[in-house]
Design a protein around this motif. Structure first.
Motif, PDB file in Angstrom:
ATOM      1  N   LEU A 102      18.287 -11.905  13.233  1.00 51.12           N
ATOM      2  CA  LEU A 102      18.459 -10.994  14.365  1.00 51.12           C
ATOM      3  C   LEU A 102      17.273 -10.046  14.516  1.00 51.12           C
ATOM      4  O   LEU A 102      16.911  -9.652  15.625  1.00 51.12           O
ATOM      5  N   PHE A 103      16.648  -9.699  13.403  1.00 47.52           N
ATOM      6  CA  PHE A 103      15.448  -8.852  13.445  1.00 47.52           C
ATOM      7  C   PHE A 103      14.350  -9.569  14.229  1.00 47.52           C
ATOM      8  O   PHE A 103      13.717  -9.000  15.122  1.00 47.52           O
ATOM      9  N   ARG A 104      14.155 -10.848  13.921  1.00 52.66           N
ATOM     10  CA  ARG A 104      13.102 -11.602  14.632  1.00 52.66           C
ATOM     11  C   ARG A 104      13.542 -11.917  16.059  1.00 52.66           C
ATOM     12  O   ARG A 104      12.730 -11.891  16.977  1.00 52.66           O
ATOM     13  N   THR A 106      15.380 -10.237  18.073  1.00 51.94           N
ATOM     14  CA  THR A 106      15.320  -9.077  18.969  1.00 51.94           C
ATOM     15  C   THR A 106      13.949  -8.396  18.955  1.00 51.94           C
ATOM     16  O   THR A 106      13.761  -7.388  19.627  1.00 51.94           O
ATOM     17  N   CYS A 107      13.022  -8.941  18.176  1.00 53.15           N
ATOM     18  CA  CYS A 107      11.661  -8.388  18.096  1.00 53.15           C
ATOM     19  C   CYS A 107      11.026  -8.366  19.486  1.00 53.15           C
ATOM     20  O   CYS A 107      11.164  -9.316  20.250  1.00 53.15           O
ATOM     21  N   TYR A 108      10.322  -7.293  19.788  1.00 54.52           N
ATOM     22  CA  TYR A 108       9.703  -7.171  21.109  1.00 54.52           C
ATOM     23  C   TYR A 108       8.731  -8.314  21.374  1.00 54.52           C
ATOM     24  O   TYR A 108       8.638  -8.824  22.488  1.00 54.52           O
ATOM     25  N   TYR A 109       7.972  -8.728  20.351  1.00 50.91           N
ATOM     26  CA  TYR A 109       7.029  -9.819  20.591  1.00 50.91           C
ATOM     27  C   TYR A 109       7.760 -11.137  20.823  1.00 50.91           C
ATOM     28  O   TYR A 109       7.476 -11.861  21.787  1.00 50.91           O
ATOM     29  N   TYR A 110       8.721 -11.460  19.928  1.00 53.21           N
ATOM     30  CA  TYR A 110       9.405 -12.751  20.085  1.00 53.21           C
ATOM     31  C   TYR A 110      10.171 -12.813  21.403  1.00 53.21           C
ATOM     32  O   TYR A 110      10.318 -13.882  21.995  1.00 53.21           O
ATOM     33  N   ILE A 147      19.468  -3.000  20.058  1.00 59.07           N
ATOM     34  CA  ILE A 147      19.814  -2.593  18.691  1.00 59.07           C
ATOM     35  C   ILE A 147      18.774  -3.103  17.680  1.00 59.07           C
ATOM     36  O   ILE A 147      19.000  -3.058  16.481  1.00 59.07           O
ATOM     37  N   HIS A 148      17.631  -3.529  18.206  1.00 63.15           N
ATOM     38  CA  HIS A 148      16.562  -4.007  17.317  1.00 63.15           C
ATOM     39  C   HIS A 148      16.246  -3.003  16.219  1.00 63.15           C
ATOM     40  O   HIS A 148      16.002  -3.368  15.075  1.00 63.15           O
ATOM     41  N   ARG A 149      16.245  -1.701  16.562  1.00 62.81           N
ATOM     42  CA  ARG A 149      15.853  -0.671  15.585  1.00 62.81           C
ATOM     43  C   ARG A 149      16.720  -0.717  14.337  1.00 62.81           C
ATOM     44  O   ARG A 149      16.264  -0.461  13.232  1.00 62.81           O
ATOM     45  N   LEU A 195       3.319  -6.418   6.583  1.00 59.92           N
ATOM     46  CA  LEU A 195       2.508  -6.158   7.779  1.00 59.92           C
ATOM     47  C   LEU A 195       3.335  -6.388   9.045  1.00 59.92           C
ATOM     48  O   LEU A 195       3.255  -5.618  10.008  1.00 59.92           O
ATOM     49  N   TYR A 196       4.138  -7.440   9.015  1.00 60.10           N
ATOM     50  CA  TYR A 196       4.995  -7.710  10.179  1.00 60.10           C
ATOM     51  C   TYR A 196       6.040  -6.594  10.343  1.00 60.10           C
ATOM     52  O   TYR A 196       6.248  -6.077  11.446  1.00 60.10           O
ATOM     53  N   THR A 197       6.694  -6.220   9.240  1.00 62.65           N
ATOM     54  CA  THR A 197       7.763  -5.220   9.308  1.00 62.65           C
ATOM     55  C   THR A 197       7.223  -3.847   9.701  1.00 62.65           C
ATOM     56  O   THR A 197       7.780  -3.171  10.568  1.00 62.65           O
ATOM     57  N   SER A 199       4.490  -3.138  11.263  1.00 71.82           N
ATOM     58  CA  SER A 199       3.856  -3.092  12.593  1.00 71.82           C
ATOM     59  C   SER A 199       4.893  -3.165  13.718  1.00 71.82           C
ATOM     60  O   SER A 199       4.537  -3.178  14.897  1.00 71.82           O
ATOM     61  N   CYS A 200       6.168  -3.204  13.348  1.00 65.01           N
ATOM     62  CA  CYS A 200       7.269  -3.261  14.324  1.00 65.01           C
ATOM     63  C   CYS A 200       7.220  -2.039  15.256  1.00 65.01           C
ATOM     64  O   CYS A 200       6.949  -0.918  14.819  1.00 65.01           O
ATOM     65  N   HIS A 201       7.526  -2.255  16.516  1.00 59.81           N
ATOM     66  CA  HIS A 201       7.540  -1.160  17.480  1.00 59.81           C
ATOM     67  C   HIS A 201       8.563  -0.078  17.095  1.00 59.81           C
ATOM     68  O   HIS A 201       8.336   1.110  17.316  1.00 59.81           O
ATOM     69  N   SER A 202       9.685  -0.512  16.504  1.00 60.08           N
ATOM     70  CA  SER A 202      10.701   0.465  16.092  1.00 60.08           C
ATOM     71  C   SER A 202      10.192   1.317  14.940  1.00 60.08           C
ATOM     72  O   SER A 202      10.471   2.519  14.873  1.00 60.08           O
ATOM     73  N   CYS A 203       9.446   0.701  14.028  1.00 59.78           N
ATOM     74  CA  CYS A 203       8.867   1.445  12.907  1.00 59.78           C
ATOM     75  C   CYS A 203       7.899   2.502  13.447  1.00 59.78           C
ATOM     76  O   CYS A 203       7.901   3.657  13.005  1.00 59.78           O
ATOM     77  N   ARG A 233      -1.568  -5.648  16.312  1.00 55.86           N
ATOM     78  CA  ARG A 233      -1.672  -7.026  15.807  1.00 55.86           C
ATOM     79  C   ARG A 233      -0.300  -7.604  15.440  1.00 55.86           C
ATOM     80  O   ARG A 233      -0.190  -8.537  14.654  1.00 55.86           O
ATOM     81  N   HIS A 234       0.739  -7.032  16.032  1.00 59.28           N
ATOM     82  CA  HIS A 234       2.099  -7.458  15.678  1.00 59.28           C
ATOM     83  C   HIS A 234       2.339  -8.949  15.940  1.00 59.28           C
ATOM     84  O   HIS A 234       2.959  -9.640  15.138  1.00 59.28           O
ATOM     85  N   MET A 235       1.836  -9.436  17.065  1.00 60.73           N
ATOM     86  CA  MET A 235       2.016 -10.858  17.384  1.00 60.73           C
ATOM     87  C   MET A 235       1.386 -11.743  16.301  1.00 60.73           C
ATOM     88  O   MET A 235       2.005 -12.708  15.833  1.00 60.73           O
TER      89      MET A 235
HETATM   90 FE1  FES Z   1       8.704  -7.068  16.399  1.00 61.67          FE
HETATM   91 FE2  FES Z   1      10.160  -4.897  15.727  1.00 61.67          FE
HETATM   92  S1  FES Z   1       9.760  -6.690  14.569  1.00 61.67           S
HETATM   93  S2  FES Z   1       9.023  -5.273  17.492  1.00 61.67           S
END
Ligand code: FES
Length: 267
Positions: A102-104, A106-110, A147-149, A195-197, A199-203, A233-235
């Protein structure tokens, strides 16, 4: 009255072609479909195989089985206890995998990636979408993307667990220090997961969001600027971490099944 909608609605210019773009705008979409499909198929097969996920000799545990909490988990792999029933349809890491998925998801990039490639909404800039109506993420079920955050917080905890697994793998079965190619791949994977976690927009928002005055919060400001740099560089991190997840799992599966032996440098 015309029933045409979207780019075909009456106020829009009537064009004899579906798009004026003459570049290969569809290439990223095809690559996205291919990449995500490979990962989903691979991960699904691996999660339900329920074998070759742990190398006792070198304490390698694949992230697809971490934390291993099923009563079916072998002794060494169950670092946090075994308390869910062993069933063919219940993944051994049933506590973490749904949240990571669900994290991936709802990720903004995915979201951008699969909205464009699978949903064609729209497929690319200046390419009309086939859907007649556009409601964005304003109603069920897409409103749940908000609810991605919360999945970020859970994924953060799982990444800590993956880091713990990676550190444990430096200890061999006889209690000594060991270093092999498996450790190197585990470290690379954990670095990419962080790095992925991070760089998340919610972080980024957790660090610097809702601040009215950065100068009064120098630490948060500093962290926000660092995370903002990662965020650009999140993508990239999203794709590389998918690749390292498959790589580390495949390597551990091959070593655990005896197909290959781990290349050892120490121990
Ligand atoms: Fe991609 Fe949060 S993991 S925006």
């Amino acid at each position: 009255m015309s029933t045409d909608t979207g780019v075909h609605a009456p106020p829009r210019a009537r064009l004899p072609v579906s798009t004026l773009r003459n570049d290969r705008w569809w290439v990223p979409q095809v690559l996205t479909i291919a990449g995500l499909s490979v990962f989903v198929i691979y991960a699904t097969v691996r999660v339900f195989l329920q074998q070759n996920y742990w190398v006792e000799e070198y304490h390698y545990l694949t992230p697809f089985y971490s934390p291993c909490i099923s009563t079916g988990c072998v002794d060494g792999a169950a670092h946090f206890g075994r308390f869910i029933p062993d069933h063919a349809l219940i993944p051994y890491a049933a506590l973490s995998l749904p949240f990571l998925l669900l994290f991936r998801l709802t990720c903004y990039y995915y979201r951008k990636a699969y909205y464009r490639s699978f949903w064609l909404s729209p497929p690319a800039c200046a390419v009309p979408e086939p859907h007649a109506r556009y409601t964005g993420e304003t109603r069920f079920p897409l409103i749940l993307q908000n609810i991605h955050r919360y999945f970020f917080y859970l994924a953060f905890v799982v990444t800590i667990i993956n880091t713990y697994d990676m550190l444990l793998a430096f200890q061999t079965a006889d209690g000594g220090f060991g270093l092999g190619l498996g450790n190197v791949i585990l470290v690379v994977n954990v670095v990419m997961l962080w790095l992925y976690t991070l760089s998340c927009h919610s972080c980024r928002h957790v660090m610097g969001g809702r601040l009215k005055n950065f100068s009064k919060h120098p630490v948060r400001y500093r962290m926000w600027t660092r995370i903002s740099a990662l965020n650009t560089r999140h993508m990239e991190f999203a794709w590389i971490s998918l690749g390292t997840l498959m790589l580390v799992d495949l390597y551990i599966m091959l070593v655990a099944s005896g197909t290959i032996t781990d290349l050892r440098f120490i121990g």
